[in-house]
Design a protein around this motif. Structure first.
Motif, mmCIF file in Angstrom:
data_model
loop_
_atom_site.group_PDB
_atom_site.id
_atom_site.type_symbol
_atom_site.label_atom_id
_atom_site.label_comp_id
_atom_site.label_asym_id
_atom_site.label_seq_id
_atom_site.Cartn_x
_atom_site.Cartn_y
_atom_site.Cartn_z
ATOM 1 N N GLU A 29 -37.081 23.593 37.200
ATOM 2 C CA GLU A 29 -36.356 24.677 37.880
ATOM 3 C C GLU A 29 -34.870 24.616 37.557
ATOM 4 O O GLU A 29 -34.232 25.643 37.303
ATOM 5 C CB GLU A 29 -36.596 24.600 39.387
ATOM 6 N N LEU A 30 -34.295 23.404 37.547
ATOM 7 C CA LEU A 30 -32.875 23.249 37.226
ATOM 8 C C LEU A 30 -32.587 23.701 35.801
ATOM 9 O O LEU A 30 -31.589 24.386 35.532
ATOM 10 C CB LEU A 30 -32.449 21.795 37.418
ATOM 11 N N LEU A 31 -33.474 23.341 34.883
ATOM 12 C CA LEU A 31 -33.302 23.758 33.492
ATOM 13 C C LEU A 31 -33.424 25.269 33.351
ATOM 14 O O LEU A 31 -32.670 25.895 32.594
ATOM 15 C CB LEU A 31 -34.341 23.058 32.612
ATOM 16 N N LEU A 32 -34.381 25.862 34.091
ATOM 17 C CA LEU A 32 -34.561 27.313 34.037
ATOM 18 C C LEU A 32 -33.328 28.026 34.573
ATOM 19 O O LEU A 32 -32.841 28.990 33.971
ATOM 20 C CB LEU A 32 -35.805 27.729 34.829
ATOM 21 N N GLN A 33 -32.795 27.551 35.693
ATOM 22 C CA GLN A 33 -31.612 28.185 36.274
ATOM 23 C C GLN A 33 -30.417 28.075 35.327
ATOM 24 O O GLN A 33 -29.607 29.004 35.213
ATOM 25 C CB GLN A 33 -31.292 27.552 37.628
ATOM 26 N N SER A 34 -30.315 26.937 34.640
ATOM 27 C CA SER A 34 -29.244 26.765 33.663
ATOM 28 C C SER A 34 -29.401 27.754 32.514
ATOM 29 O O SER A 34 -28.430 28.360 32.043
ATOM 30 C CB SER A 34 -29.257 25.329 33.141
ATOM 31 N N LYS A 35 -30.636 27.936 32.080
ATOM 32 C CA LYS A 35 -30.926 28.889 31.005
ATOM 33 C C LYS A 35 -30.581 30.307 31.430
ATOM 34 O O LYS A 35 -29.981 31.075 30.663
ATOM 35 C CB LYS A 35 -32.407 28.785 30.634
ATOM 36 N N ILE A 36 -30.961 30.654 32.669
ATOM 37 C CA ILE A 36 -30.675 31.992 33.186
ATOM 38 C C ILE A 36 -29.164 32.215 33.285
ATOM 39 O O ILE A 36 -28.656 33.293 32.937
ATOM 40 C CB ILE A 36 -31.352 32.191 34.556
ATOM 41 N N SER A 37 -28.448 31.208 33.741
ATOM 42 C CA SER A 37 -26.983 31.322 33.836
ATOM 43 C C SER A 37 -26.376 31.609 32.469
ATOM 44 O O SER A 37 -25.444 32.422 32.348
ATOM 45 C CB SER A 37 -26.389 30.031 34.410
ATOM 46 N N GLY A 38 -26.895 30.956 31.445
ATOM 47 C CA GLY A 38 -26.403 31.192 30.097
ATOM 48 C C GLY A 38 -26.639 32.616 29.635
ATOM 49 O O GLY A 38 -25.778 33.219 28.976
ATOM 50 N N ASP A 313 -26.566 37.642 41.184
ATOM 51 C CA ASP A 313 -27.689 37.092 41.937
ATOM 52 C C ASP A 313 -28.943 37.940 41.740
ATOM 53 O O ASP A 313 -30.045 37.407 41.588
ATOM 54 C CB ASP A 313 -27.345 37.010 43.427
ATOM 55 N N LYS A 314 -28.780 39.248 41.717
ATOM 56 C CA LYS A 314 -29.927 40.139 41.532
ATOM 57 C C LYS A 314 -30.501 39.988 40.120
ATOM 58 O O LYS A 314 -31.723 39.926 39.935
ATOM 59 C CB LYS A 314 -29.511 41.586 41.799
ATOM 60 N N VAL A 315 -29.630 39.924 39.128
ATOM 61 C CA VAL A 315 -30.086 39.744 37.753
ATOM 62 C C VAL A 315 -30.764 38.384 37.601
ATOM 63 O O VAL A 315 -31.793 38.260 36.923
ATOM 64 C CB VAL A 315 -28.899 39.885 36.771
ATOM 65 N N ARG A 316 -30.201 37.373 38.248
ATOM 66 C CA ARG A 316 -30.795 36.036 38.205
ATOM 67 C C ARG A 316 -32.229 36.068 38.743
ATOM 68 O O ARG A 316 -33.133 35.464 38.162
ATOM 69 C CB ARG A 316 -29.946 35.065 39.027
ATOM 70 N N ARG A 317 -32.441 36.772 39.825
ATOM 71 C CA ARG A 317 -33.766 36.876 40.423
ATOM 72 C C ARG A 317 -34.743 37.582 39.479
ATOM 73 O O ARG A 317 -35.901 37.171 39.337
ATOM 74 C CB ARG A 317 -33.683 37.621 41.756
ATOM 75 N N ILE A 318 -34.278 38.647 38.840
ATOM 76 C CA ILE A 318 -35.136 39.379 37.912
ATOM 77 C C ILE A 318 -35.523 38.492 36.734
ATOM 78 O O ILE A 318 -36.698 38.426 36.341
ATOM 79 C CB ILE A 318 -34.435 40.659 37.422
ATOM 80 N N LEU A 319 -34.539 37.792 36.167
ATOM 81 C CA LEU A 319 -34.829 36.913 35.042
ATOM 82 C C LEU A 319 -35.745 35.765 35.461
ATOM 83 O O LEU A 319 -36.625 35.350 34.689
ATOM 84 C CB LEU A 319 -33.519 36.367 34.454
ATOM 85 N N TRP A 320 -35.551 35.268 36.674
ATOM 86 C CA TRP A 320 -36.419 34.199 37.178
ATOM 87 C C TRP A 320 -37.872 34.661 37.203
ATOM 88 O O TRP A 320 -38.774 33.936 36.792
ATOM 89 C CB TRP A 320 -35.957 33.780 38.569
ATOM 90 N N VAL A 321 -38.104 35.881 37.677
ATOM 91 C CA VAL A 321 -39.460 36.429 37.692
ATOM 92 C C VAL A 321 -39.974 36.624 36.267
ATOM 93 O O VAL A 321 -41.126 36.297 35.948
ATOM 94 C CB VAL A 321 -39.505 37.760 38.475
ATOM 95 N N MET A 322 -39.130 37.127 35.392
ATOM 96 C CA MET A 322 -39.555 37.361 34.012
ATOM 97 C C MET A 322 -39.947 36.065 33.306
ATOM 98 O O MET A 322 -40.921 36.027 32.548
ATOM 99 C CB MET A 322 -38.443 38.062 33.238
#
Length: 724
Positions: A29-38, A313-322
């Motif tokens: 999850e931490l790696l995914l969030q880092s990827k999404i932030s990038g 935050d909204k974009v982060r949530r969308i990418l997390w689902v994707m």
């Protein structure tokens, strides 16, 4: 230089230690969030905004430059709907979009079997993948607060615990296929009349104990990826911009990581919706760049009314689902309308059918003695995969009742059909255009009577259909439509061996039928294999095990919303005066006898309960109550019994229902055999929500554990004490 190296080494060590102390799942999850932030850092504000609103009927924007695809969605409670055009509701006329029609929501609830809900979800996820749909707008499980709601057929039950167990498994099934389940409608969409305007006034206790638990379970136990806000208001605020529901409860308290999307056209403001929890605005028509979350949102950010941090935050949530769905690794290819999917639909339908009455053991039919069968009623030849305003399915096939009966009994009996009534009602028509729909057709009735006189057995298929029970409107009464009662009276007068089969998704007035008819079967809108499942149940190949997921009132005014004159509301406001006393909680507490109670259903065999005990007599908060008892099959055929555990607080210091469902289990028991049932209840689940203290409280004192076959049929009672 040496000090810099030491600091760097120390920092590196701290990071390594941090990762060493988290689970593999948390590391991922931490790696995914880092990827999404990038990814977010590479996006322009305009690109972010483009992801937050629909760009077609069933999709929202991606970022082609960054290889971020559109987020595609589709209706799904009954199966993946046919492909429609990108910008209007007309069919795209595909030849490859025929799907499996799955049993309706209240049918799934009638199985009282989470395994069936999971099976439903897996099929839906597999068929969504075959059609490249990423978000399935399913499951729908709003509480059945009152019996006339047009979407009762689509929802589950009147009980939050039953809803929760089924919703969790449905979500898990869908998402096992890397498809996002969209749980809906959050929250309290309990009527269709005025749904886009009505303000539901609900006290905190009722919200927490009745209307929110299934959503909480679907989020925390099912890990639902998306949720749809309801059309209505709750306590003065639109659900699409309700800070309490979306921010305070859903995202902060429950830890929801996914997307909140609006119902189609259910967004009302820009900054209010953006700041109060909505992530994606969906709707039914363009121009898409003028929607609240399009150019107006961009302007709101530039004006400082909405922060870019909120947009991120909204974009982060969308990418997390994707990254869990369309952009996931090992994404399944999917399959559609397969033989295995048909078998799943059959299994669910088989466990959902409810035997309401069987006087004289008319059922199962004795095939060796029956030489002629009259099948009567429009519902015997009607299909239910589509109709009305609700989402439908272009079913690859749907076995009607008549087809199923012919396939099962046609080799040994002469089977003939009479229509009996005309279902002349359209959801799209005005009341004036539908005038006369409830009048009996005397010519068709005469034909049916003539046929029934000549048959050994009459199977009378009545009830509702997808036009009469429909999204967008509520029924006006509990009466059977299309003059069906007159047909029933006429046919049963000439053939006492008449079996009434009712196909519908919500309660109806069966008072006359219950008194006069010997056999009554409830068969729902039961999917592609409905006719085969029904015929096998009539023949005894299936022992009926369905149980009612909601109460059938004897009269409409026994229902709490009508007894308290809170439906449909006044001045666009409806007050939920009954509070926590919804469904059987109301009937039991107020000592009102229903027509059929919650959890009711008969079998072709008989079950007896004995020897209830608990592992201890006293418990404290945090403990688990282990309940054990025996259930014996006293008959000659195997059957499934749904054992239900209710809990009753003795001398409660606060108002409570007489009893509440806290556990259930469906068990298959061979003839003459005895099953030992073990079920656990968490003491914390005995809590009530205190509005004064704004928290859940387990009240110390005496409790009764009630082992039951339905909410009114208590078989065994155990007593326990909860200590401070």
């Amino acid at each position: 230089m040496k000090n810099i190296k030491i600091k760097y080494a120390t920092t590196f060590t701290i990071v390594v230690l941090m990762f060493a102390n988290v689970s593999a799942q948390n590391k991922s999850e931490l790696l995914l969030q880092s990827k999404i932030s990038g990814v977010i850092k590479k996006m322009a504000l305009e690109e972010k905004i483009a992801m937050l609103h629909g760009n077609a009927l069933f999709s929202s924007g991606g970022v082609k430059r960054l290889n971020i695809p559109e987020l595609t969605s589709d209706d799904g409670p009954l199966g993946v709907r046919e492909e429609i055009k990108r910008f209007d509701w007309n069919s795209a006329n595909w030849t490859t979009d025929s799907a499996t029609f799955l049993p309706n929501g209240s049918a799934i609830a009638a199985t009282w079997n989470p395994e069936m809900a999971n099976k439903y979800g897996v099929v839906l996820g597999q068929e969504a993948n075959a059609r490249k749909k990423i978000v399935m707008l399913s499951p729908a499980f709003n509480i059945c607060r009152m019996p006339l709601c047009g979407r009762t057929y689509e929802y589950y039950s009147e009980d939050p615990f039953l809803n929760a167990q089924l919703a969790v498994q449905s979500v898990k099934g869908i998402q096992s296929q890397h498809v996002a389940a969209c749980i809906k409608h959050f929250a309290a969409n309990n009527q269709e009349i005025d749904r886009g305007e009505i303000n539901a006034l609900i006290d905190q206790r009722a919200l927490r104990e009745i209307y929110l638990p299934a959503f909480k379970a679907a989020v925390q136990k099912g890990s639902a990826y998306t949720i749809m806000s309801a059309y209505n208001k709750v306590n003065g605020y639109w659900c699409s911009e309700n800070d309490f529901l979306l921010n305070q409860v859903l995202k902060k308290e429950w830890g929801f990581k996914g997307i909140v999307m609006s119902d189609w056209g259910g967004t009302h403001h820009t900054a209010e919706a953006a700041n109060n929890g909505l992530d994606i605005e969906m709707g039914s028509s363009g121009p898409y760049d003028q929607w609240y979350f399009a150019k107006p949102l961009l302007e709101a950010v530039k004006a400082g009314k909405v922060s870019e941090k909120m947009i991120d935050d909204k974009v982060r949530r969308i990418l997390w689902v994707m990254y869990h769905t369309s952009m996931s690794t090992g994404h399944p290819a999917g399959s559609i309308a397969t033989e295995a999917h048909g078998k799943a639909a059959y299994d669910i339908a088989s466990e959902s059918i409810v035997l309401l009455k069987n006087e004289g053991n008319l059922l199962p039919l004795k095939t060796d003695k029956i030489k002629s069968i009259a099948v009567i009623g429009d519902n015997a030849i009607r299909t239910f995969a589509s109709g009305g305003y609700g989402a439908g399915v272009k079913a690859r096939y749907e076995v009607t009742a008549l087809a199923g009966i012919k396939a099962r009994f046609g080799k040994t009996a002469d089977i003939r059909f009479a229509q009996g009534y005309k279902a002349n009602y359209k959801a799209s028509n005005s009341d004036e255009q539908n005038a006369g729909y409830d009048k009996p057709d005397r010519v068709l009735i005469a034909d049916a009577v003539a046929l029934a006189k000549t048959a050994d057995v009459a199977i009378l298929c009545i009830g509702s259909n997808r036009e009469y029970e429909s999204e967008g409107h509520d029924r006006k009464s509990l009466e059977l439509p299309f003059g069906e009662q007159a047909l029933v009276n006429a046919v049963t007068a000439v053939n006492t061996n008449t079996i009434i089969v009712i196909m519908a998704g919500a309660p109806y007035d069966l008072n006359e039928i219950k008194k006069s008819c010997h056999a009554i079967v409830w068969s729902w809108f039961n999917g592609s294999e409905a006719g085969n499942a029904l015929a096998d149940m009539l023949a005894g190949d299936i022992n009926p095990s369905g149980r009612l997921p909601f109460t059938f009132p004897a009269t409409l005014h026994d229902s709490p919303a009508f007894a308290l004159n809170t439906y449909p509301g006044k001045e666009r406001t409806t007050e939920y005066k009954e509070g926590i006393l919804v469904g059987y909680r109301w009937y039991d507490t107020k000592k009102i006898d229903p027509l059929y109670c919650f959890g009711y259903g008969l079998s072709y065999t008989r079950f007896t309960y004995s020897g209830i005990s608990t592992d201890r007599k006293t418990y404290k908060t945090g403990d688990k109550i282990d309940v054990m008892f025996k259930v014996k099959n006293d008959g000659k055929i195997q059957g499934k019994e749904t054992v239900q555990l209710y809990v009753s607080k003795v001398k409660s210091s606060v108002s409570r229902p007489e009893k509440e469902l806290k556990a259930f289990k469906k068990v298959l028991i061979a003839p003459t055999k005895t099953a030992t049932i073990r079920i656990s209840i968490n003491v914390n689940d005995l809590a009530y929500f205190s509005e004064k203290q704004n928290k859940w409280i387990v009240e110390p004192g005496d409790y009764k554990i009630l082992a039951a076959s339905s909410s009114k049929d208590i078989r065994q009672v155990a007593e326990i004490k909860v200590m401070r």
